[in-house]
Enzyme design. Structure first.
Site, PDB file in Angstrom:
ATOM      1  N   TRP A   1       0.837  -1.211   0.000  1.00 25.91           N
ATOM      2  CA  TRP A   1       0.000   0.000   0.000  1.00 25.91           C
ATOM      3  C   TRP A   1       0.872   1.263   0.000  1.00 25.91           C
ATOM      4  O   TRP A   1       1.881   1.293   0.709  1.00 25.91           O
ATOM      5  CB  TRP A   1      -0.917   0.012   1.233  1.00 25.91           C
ATOM      6  CG  TRP A   1      -1.797   1.244   1.300  1.00 25.91           C
ATOM      7  CD1 TRP A   1      -2.603   1.733   0.326  1.00 25.91           C
ATOM      8  CD2 TRP A   1      -1.932   2.132   2.424  1.00 25.91           C
ATOM      9  NE1 TRP A   1      -3.244   2.870   0.762  1.00 25.91           N
ATOM     10  CE2 TRP A   1      -2.843   3.139   2.037  1.00 25.91           C
ATOM     11  CE3 TRP A   1      -1.377   2.178   3.711  1.00 25.91           C
ATOM     12  CZ2 TRP A   1      -3.223   4.180   2.897  1.00 25.91           C
ATOM     13  CZ3 TRP A   1      -1.747   3.213   4.565  1.00 25.91           C
ATOM     14  CH2 TRP A   1      -2.663   4.198   4.160  1.00 25.91           C
TER      15      TRP A   1
ATOM     16  N   TYR B   1      -4.927  -0.429  -4.713  1.00 24.52           N
ATOM     17  CA  TYR B   1      -3.645   0.244  -4.484  1.00 24.52           C
ATOM     18  C   TYR B   1      -3.083   0.782  -5.805  1.00 24.52           C
ATOM     19  O   TYR B   1      -2.864   0.031  -6.748  1.00 24.52           O
ATOM     20  CB  TYR B   1      -2.626  -0.706  -3.837  1.00 24.52           C
ATOM     21  CG  TYR B   1      -3.003  -1.161  -2.438  1.00 24.52           C
ATOM     22  CD1 TYR B   1      -4.055  -0.585  -1.724  1.00 24.52           C
ATOM     23  CD2 TYR B   1      -2.298  -2.182  -1.810  1.00 24.52           C
ATOM     24  CE1 TYR B   1      -4.382  -1.001  -0.449  1.00 24.52           C
ATOM     25  CE2 TYR B   1      -2.626  -2.612  -0.524  1.00 24.52           C
ATOM     26  CZ  TYR B   1      -3.673  -2.013   0.147  1.00 24.52           C
ATOM     27  OH  TYR B   1      -4.011  -2.445   1.407  1.00 24.52           O
TER      28      TYR B   1
ATOM     29  N   TRP C   1      -2.715  -4.647   9.870  1.00 25.78           N
ATOM     30  CA  TRP C   1      -2.063  -3.613   9.036  1.00 25.78           C
ATOM     31  C   TRP C   1      -1.648  -2.355   9.793  1.00 25.78           C
ATOM     32  O   TRP C   1      -2.117  -2.104  10.884  1.00 25.78           O
ATOM     33  CB  TRP C   1      -2.904  -3.272   7.827  1.00 25.78           C
ATOM     34  CG  TRP C   1      -4.323  -2.766   7.994  1.00 25.78           C
ATOM     35  CD1 TRP C   1      -5.453  -3.532   8.039  1.00 25.78           C
ATOM     36  CD2 TRP C   1      -4.768  -1.403   8.076  1.00 25.78           C
ATOM     37  NE1 TRP C   1      -6.560  -2.721   8.139  1.00 25.78           N
ATOM     38  CE2 TRP C   1      -6.175  -1.411   8.153  1.00 25.78           C
ATOM     39  CE3 TRP C   1      -4.106  -0.167   8.065  1.00 25.78           C
ATOM     40  CZ2 TRP C   1      -6.941  -0.237   8.252  1.00 25.78           C
ATOM     41  CZ3 TRP C   1      -4.853   1.006   8.160  1.00 25.78           C
ATOM     42  CH2 TRP C   1      -6.257   0.960   8.250  1.00 25.78           C
TER      43      TRP C   1
ATOM     44  N   PRO D   1       1.371  -1.356  11.256  1.00 25.47           N
ATOM     45  CA  PRO D   1       1.959  -1.508  12.600  1.00 25.47           C
ATOM     46  C   PRO D   1       2.664  -0.246  13.082  1.00 25.47           C
ATOM     47  O   PRO D   1       2.812  -0.045  14.291  1.00 25.47           O
ATOM     48  CB  PRO D   1       2.960  -2.660  12.427  1.00 25.47           C
ATOM     49  CG  PRO D   1       3.268  -2.704  10.958  1.00 25.47           C
ATOM     50  CD  PRO D   1       1.995  -2.280  10.273  1.00 25.47           C
ATOM     51  N   LEU D   2       3.079   0.619  12.135  1.00 21.75           N
ATOM     52  CA  LEU D   2       3.757   1.866  12.533  1.00 21.75           C
ATOM     53  C   LEU D   2       2.840   3.076  12.409  1.00 21.75           C
ATOM     54  O   LEU D   2       3.310   4.211  12.458  1.00 21.75           O
ATOM     55  CB  LEU D   2       5.020   2.074  11.681  1.00 21.75           C
ATOM     56  CG  LEU D   2       6.096   0.988  11.791  1.00 21.75           C
ATOM     57  CD1 LEU D   2       7.287   1.316  10.887  1.00 21.75           C
ATOM     58  CD2 LEU D   2       6.562   0.834  13.238  1.00 21.75           C
TER      59      LEU D   2
HETATM   60  P1  NDP Z   1       3.189   1.003   8.459  1.00 27.00           P
HETATM   61  O1  NDP Z   1       2.265   1.629   9.416  1.00 27.00           O
HETATM   62  O2  NDP Z   1       4.274   0.144   9.034  1.00 27.00           O
HETATM   63  O3  NDP Z   1       3.838   2.175   7.571  1.00 27.00           O
HETATM   64  C1  NDP Z   1       4.816   1.857   6.617  1.00 27.00           C
HETATM   65  C2  NDP Z   1       5.528   3.133   6.197  1.00 27.00           C
HETATM   66  O4  NDP Z   1       6.246   3.696   7.316  1.00 27.00           O
HETATM   67  C3  NDP Z   1       6.581   2.859   5.144  1.00 27.00           C
HETATM   68  O5  NDP Z   1       6.065   2.826   3.847  1.00 27.00           O
HETATM   69  C4  NDP Z   1       7.582   3.995   5.375  1.00 27.00           C
HETATM   70  O6  NDP Z   1       7.022   5.175   4.790  1.00 27.00           O
HETATM   71  C5  NDP Z   1       7.549   4.102   6.900  1.00 27.00           C
HETATM   72  N1  NDP Z   1       8.513   3.188   7.538  1.00 27.00           N
HETATM   73  C6  NDP Z   1       8.475   1.824   7.561  1.00 27.00           C
HETATM   74  N2  NDP Z   1       9.507   1.333   8.257  1.00 27.00           N
HETATM   75  C7  NDP Z   1      10.222   2.391   8.683  1.00 27.00           C
HETATM   76  C8  NDP Z   1      11.384   2.502   9.456  1.00 27.00           C
HETATM   77  N3  NDP Z   1      12.015   1.434   9.936  1.00 27.00           N
HETATM   78  N4  NDP Z   1      11.857   3.757   9.738  1.00 27.00           N
HETATM   79  C9  NDP Z   1      11.216   4.857   9.273  1.00 27.00           C
HETATM   80  N5  NDP Z   1      10.084   4.803   8.521  1.00 27.00           N
HETATM   81  C10 NDP Z   1       9.595   3.582   8.237  1.00 27.00           C
HETATM   82  O7  NDP Z   1       2.439   0.074   7.424  1.00 27.00           O
HETATM   83  P2  NDP Z   1       1.457   0.462   6.198  1.00 27.00           P
HETATM   84  O8  NDP Z   1       0.549   1.542   6.564  1.00 27.00           O
HETATM   85  O9  NDP Z   1       2.288   0.599   4.984  1.00 27.00           O
HETATM   86  O10 NDP Z   1       0.613  -0.887   6.104  1.00 27.00           O
HETATM   87  C11 NDP Z   1       1.286  -2.123   5.871  1.00 27.00           C
HETATM   88  C12 NDP Z   1       0.474  -2.948   4.904  1.00 27.00           C
HETATM   89  O11 NDP Z   1      -0.799  -3.249   5.452  1.00 27.00           O
HETATM   90  C13 NDP Z   1       0.150  -2.278   3.569  1.00 27.00           C
HETATM   91  O12 NDP Z   1       1.206  -2.319   2.655  1.00 27.00           O
HETATM   92  C14 NDP Z   1      -1.033  -3.079   3.116  1.00 27.00           C
HETATM   93  O13 NDP Z   1      -0.596  -4.301   2.549  1.00 27.00           O
HETATM   94  C15 NDP Z   1      -1.765  -3.352   4.422  1.00 27.00           C
HETATM   95  N6  NDP Z   1      -2.863  -2.361   4.631  1.00 27.00           N
HETATM   96  C16 NDP Z   1      -4.153  -2.830   4.614  1.00 27.00           C
HETATM   97  C17 NDP Z   1      -5.222  -1.989   4.771  1.00 27.00           C
HETATM   98  C18 NDP Z   1      -6.604  -2.521   4.735  1.00 27.00           C
HETATM   99  O14 NDP Z   1      -7.558  -1.735   4.673  1.00 27.00           O
HETATM  100  N7  NDP Z   1      -6.793  -3.802   4.749  1.00 27.00           N
HETATM  101  C19 NDP Z   1      -5.026  -0.525   4.947  1.00 27.00           C
HETATM  102  C20 NDP Z   1      -3.629  -0.140   4.992  1.00 27.00           C
HETATM  103  C21 NDP Z   1      -2.607  -1.034   4.857  1.00 27.00           C
HETATM  104  P3  NDP Z   1       7.923   6.429   4.307  1.00 27.00           P
HETATM  105  O15 NDP Z   1       9.360   5.977   4.228  1.00 27.00           O
HETATM  106  O16 NDP Z   1       7.360   6.796   2.980  1.00 27.00           O
HETATM  107  O17 NDP Z   1       7.694   7.488   5.313  1.00 27.00           O
END
Ligand code: NDP
Length: 327
Positions: A21, A54, A209, A211-212
């Site tokens: 995503w 997505y 989903w 986690p951060l």
């Molecule tokens: P997170 O909350 O973990 O956010 C991920 C984002 O945080 C990254 O893309 C990056 O963004 C930043 N990040 C990740 N690791 C680090 C780190 N170690 N240090 C600093 N920044 C970091 O997860 P997502 O919100 O991406 O959700 C994970 C997955 O869950 C999605 O890919 C999707 O598959 C699923 N999902 C499902 C939903 C649903 O409705 N069912 C809705 C949303 C997500 P950046 O570097 O750009 O700042």
């Protein structure tokens, strides 16, 4: 990496998984996506999450091209996708789980992913206008046709899931096996109250989903919005307010001393906290670059260090279940 059963199915999923995503197509091209998927796979990840919506279908195309490049054995990994919002504005094509849309949807997803089947197909949100019987029958047929192995729900209420399970049982159809709920230190409502009892009684899986909380829990927003972060992306302005909320940032700041004590990063601690919940099947992580994948995968080693005493201190910062009720 440990592997947990996906609910009551025979399938085991890596406790940490990887999703596309926001990132695939928008921040990561095919090469970058393949590099991140390879880093996750090498760390033991066997579960890769996507959705039709997505990047308007292009996230599935990127993952499909990356899989082609990676040439992994199909049995060694799971791919999941989701349908609900649709890709077109036609009256029967958006915000729906009607039979026509689900079947056209899975066909399109498989084409974009370059796969014969997905492992879990989710109904991305509940649809209150389509009879539940119609949705359950369509998902059953999709499984019977070999286009998906299992089906699940995302952000459905416990009552809605029970209704789908009951319809499936009444007609001897494939039941949904897992939910995909949000779950992080700020958003825990999916695992309290009605849900706790539901997960225990039904043995339903949970592939969680954000986690951060979109990066907030990594601490990256403590000093403003980095140029190369999700909050700075065009089209994601709606996230900015949440990611720069002073009260939330103060909690992230307070978590820092615990991360330091444990010798890990804030991101690793926050992901490890999700892993401590026994109802979680897999924590779906996200990343915009490979260094984040390497960092996040180490969370699995931090989880055993979260003793009841540490968990209580984390709860004291985030307000435990009380904050959920206030939100
Ligand atoms: P997170 O909350 O973990 O956010 C991920 C984002 O945080 C990254 O893309 C990056 O963004 C930043 N990040 C990740 N690791 C680090 C780190 N170690 N240090 C600093 N920044 C970091 O997860 P997502 O919100 O991406 O959700 C994970 C997955 O869950 C999605 O890919 C999707 O598959 C699923 N999902 C499902 C939903 C649903 O409705 N069912 C809705 C949303 C997500 P950046 O570097 O750009 O700042």
């Amino acid at each position: 990496m440990e592997y947990r059963h996906l609910g009551r199915t025979g399938i085991r999923v890596s406790e940490l998984s990887f999703g596309s995503w926001v990132t695939f197509h928008t921040q990561a091209d095919v090469d970058a996506a393949a590099e991140m998927m390879a880093a996750a796979y090498d760390a033991g990840v066997n579960f890769f999450d996507n959705a039709e919506a997505y990047a308007g279908g292009r996230s599935e195309e990127v993952m499909g091209s990356a899989l082609k490049k990676l040439k992994w054995r199909r049995g060694s990994y799971l791919v999941t996708t989701k349908i609900y919002w649709g890709l077109h504005d036609g009256v029967n094509e958006k915000n729906t789980l009607n039979r026509k849309r689900l079947i056209e949807g899975i066909n399109g997803s498989l084409q974009r992913l370059g796969l014969e089947y997905v492992d879990v197909l989710y109904c991305h949100r509940p649809d209150h206008t389509t009879p539940i019987e119609e949705t359950v029958w369509a998902m059953h047929n999709i499984i019977e046709w070999g286009k998906a192995m299992y089906w699940g729900t995302s952000e459905w209420s416990a009552a809605e899931i029970v209704q789908a399970i009951e319809v499936a049982e009444r007609h001897h159809l494939h039941k949904p096996v897992t939910e995909q709920p949000v779950y992080n230190l700020f958003e825990r409502h999916r695992f309290s109250g009605e849900y706790e009892r539901f997960y225990r009684d039904y043995g339903y899986g949970a592939t969680t989903w954000s986690p951060l909380a979109s990066g907030l829990l990594s601490g990256k927003y403590l000093k403003g919005i980095p140029q190369d972060s999700r909050a700075a992306l065009k089209g994601y302005e709606w996230l900015k307010e949440r990611l720069t909320d002073k009260a939330r940032l103060a909690k992230v700041q307070a978590l820092e001393s615990i991360a330091q004590e444990l010798g890990c990063t804030l991101a690793q601690l926050s992901i490890a906290w999700c892993l401590k919940n026994p109802f979680v099947s897999t924590v779906i992580t996200g990343a915009s670059r490979v260094a984040q994948v390497h960092e996040n995968m180490k969370a699995a080693e931090i989880a055993p260090k979260l003793t009841p005493e540490i968990l209580a201190r984390i709860d004291a910062i985030f307000g435990g279940k009380k904050e959920e009720e206030d939100e």
